[in-house]
Design a protein around this motif. Sequence first.
Motif, short mmCIF file in Angstrom:
data_model
loop_
_atom_site.label_atom_id
_atom_site.label_comp_id
_atom_site.label_asym_id
_atom_site.label_seq_id
_atom_site.Cartn_x
_atom_site.Cartn_y
_atom_site.Cartn_z
N ASP A 1 -3.57 -2.56 4.96
CA ASP A 1 -3.47 -1.20 5.48
C ASP A 1 -4.90 -0.78 5.84
N PRO A 2 -5.15 0.45 6.23
CA PRO A 2 -6.50 0.82 6.66
C PRO A 2 -7.59 0.58 5.62
N ASN A 3 -7.27 0.61 4.33
CA ASN A 3 -8.28 0.37 3.30
C ASN A 3 -8.17 -1.00 2.64
N GLN A 4 -7.20 -1.79 3.05
CA GLN A 4 -7.02 -3.14 2.50
C GLN A 4 -6.93 -4.09 3.69
N ARG A 5 -8.04 -4.78 3.97
CA ARG A 5 -8.13 -5.60 5.18
C ARG A 5 -8.41 -7.05 4.82
N VAL A 6 -8.00 -7.97 5.69
CA VAL A 6 -8.27 -9.38 5.47
C VAL A 6 -8.77 -9.99 6.77
N HIS A 7 -9.71 -10.91 6.65
CA HIS A 7 -10.31 -11.59 7.79
C HIS A 7 -10.24 -13.09 7.56
N SER A 8 -9.97 -13.85 8.60
CA SER A 8 -9.99 -15.31 8.51
C SER A 8 -11.36 -15.82 8.93
N GLY A 9 -11.94 -16.67 8.12
CA GLY A 9 -13.24 -17.23 8.47
C GLY A 9 -14.05 -17.58 7.24
N ASP A 10 -15.30 -17.95 7.48
CA ASP A 10 -16.22 -18.36 6.42
C ASP A 10 -16.96 -17.13 5.89
N LYS B 1 -5.04 -5.36 -7.17
CA LYS B 1 -5.30 -4.50 -8.33
C LYS B 1 -6.28 -3.40 -7.98
N TYR B 2 -7.38 -3.74 -7.31
CA TYR B 2 -8.37 -2.73 -6.98
C TYR B 2 -7.78 -1.70 -6.01
N HIS B 3 -6.95 -2.17 -5.08
CA HIS B 3 -6.35 -1.25 -4.12
C HIS B 3 -5.40 -0.29 -4.82
N LYS B 4 -4.67 -0.77 -5.81
CA LYS B 4 -3.75 0.09 -6.55
C LYS B 4 -4.51 1.13 -7.36
N ALA C 1 -15.94 -2.79 -0.95
CA ALA C 1 -15.98 -4.08 -1.65
C ALA C 1 -15.63 -5.20 -0.69
N LEU C 2 -16.28 -6.34 -0.89
CA LEU C 2 -15.98 -7.56 -0.13
C LEU C 2 -15.59 -8.65 -1.10
N LEU C 3 -14.42 -9.26 -0.89
CA LEU C 3 -13.95 -10.36 -1.72
C LEU C 3 -13.96 -11.63 -0.87
N ILE C 4 -14.77 -12.60 -1.25
CA ILE C 4 -14.86 -13.86 -0.53
C ILE C 4 -13.95 -14.86 -1.24
N GLY C 5 -12.84 -15.20 -0.60
CA GLY C 5 -11.81 -16.02 -1.21
C GLY C 5 -10.64 -15.13 -1.61
N PHE D 1 -7.81 2.04 -7.13
CA PHE D 1 -8.82 2.81 -6.40
C PHE D 1 -8.42 2.86 -4.92
N PRO D 2 -7.37 3.60 -4.60
CA PRO D 2 -6.82 3.57 -3.23
C PRO D 2 -7.81 4.03 -2.16
N GLU D 3 -8.86 4.77 -2.54
CA GLU D 3 -9.84 5.22 -1.55
C GLU D 3 -10.90 4.16 -1.27
N MET D 4 -10.98 3.13 -2.11
CA MET D 4 -11.96 2.07 -1.90
C MET D 4 -11.59 1.23 -0.68
N GLU D 5 -12.56 0.95 0.17
CA GLU D 5 -12.36 0.05 1.30
C GLU D 5 -12.58 -1.38 0.84
N ILE D 6 -11.56 -2.22 0.99
CA ILE D 6 -11.62 -3.59 0.50
C ILE D 6 -11.43 -4.54 1.68
N ASP D 7 -12.43 -5.37 1.90
CA ASP D 7 -12.33 -6.44 2.90
C ASP D 7 -12.29 -7.77 2.16
N SER D 8 -11.30 -8.59 2.48
CA SER D 8 -11.23 -9.95 1.94
C SER D 8 -11.45 -10.93 3.08
N ILE D 9 -12.19 -12.00 2.80
CA ILE D 9 -12.45 -13.03 3.80
C ILE D 9 -11.93 -14.35 3.25
#
Length: 289
Positions: A118-127, A86-89, A73-77, A91-99
């Motif tokens: 953590d390895p499945n809960q990541r955040v990136h700075s940018g557009d 919530k999704y990480h809690k 999953a990708l969350l923009i914002g 569905f702990p196996e889901m890979e979540i990237d937030s930008i």
Amino acid sequence: MLAPLGRGWAKTLYEKDTGYHRIRVEETRERRYLYFDGTLQSSMDRRDPSSLELLYSRFASLGLVLRPDAAKALLIGLGGGSMAKKYHKEFPEMEIDSIEIDPDVVEIARQYFHYRVDPNQRVHSGDGREFLACTGERFDLILLDAYYADNMPFHLVTREFFTIARDRMTPEGVMVLNLIGSLRGPDSTTIRAAIKTLGQVFPQVYTFPTFGNRGYVLSEIQNVVVLASKARERMSMKEMERRAAGLGRDLFPDPISKIRKSYYTGPLEQDDVELLTDDATPVDDLVRL
């Protein structure tokens, strides 16, 4: 993002002007709130930091009903990170990237809203658009919830952006948009244009005004959650409610019947609105949705 709530006593914990927002964090005995320029962006229950407190976030989770097997999953914002947490809690196996475009928001989510990576809960700075254009990843679910106060950057609602997003999605991938506006009246023009534009890119579009689908509330400014799916076949509301009830985990509107009561199937005037394209970008690059 919703209008400020009447909540009585509140203490200001943090306040700062960044390059994108005037950010304020407030706290009551039970909850913590994140504001951008006076507009509520996130709410957190201090006893249960991963719960979904704002109604629109529960409607936004309907993307999981269309893709219950979502692995990426990708969350923009990011905001306060409510949906990412919530999704990480659940569905702990889901890979979540937030930008998130504002680095200060990322730090605030960590410091005040219990957001952790953590390895499945990541955040990136940018557009978000630049991230999608450059990534080689493919996502089952893309959730767009990016605002400056109550305005969304126009380049995130154009046909060109939706095409980039579609091409970065897996087969039968789902995109979820949290839009602010109405479906009728003077505040509906751009939100109707956005839905029209989505229909040019995705075969299935589902519209949920969170105040309900009754005629008199459709002219009110509210969160309108729109699902856009690459699936060839359309899902019935009966099946959507059945799946939501099965997934449970406090992800969806309560009671589940709110899904059907908010699903809008009526006529949506579109002859008077144009497709949103990069060539039509407003001068200030912002549009109220």
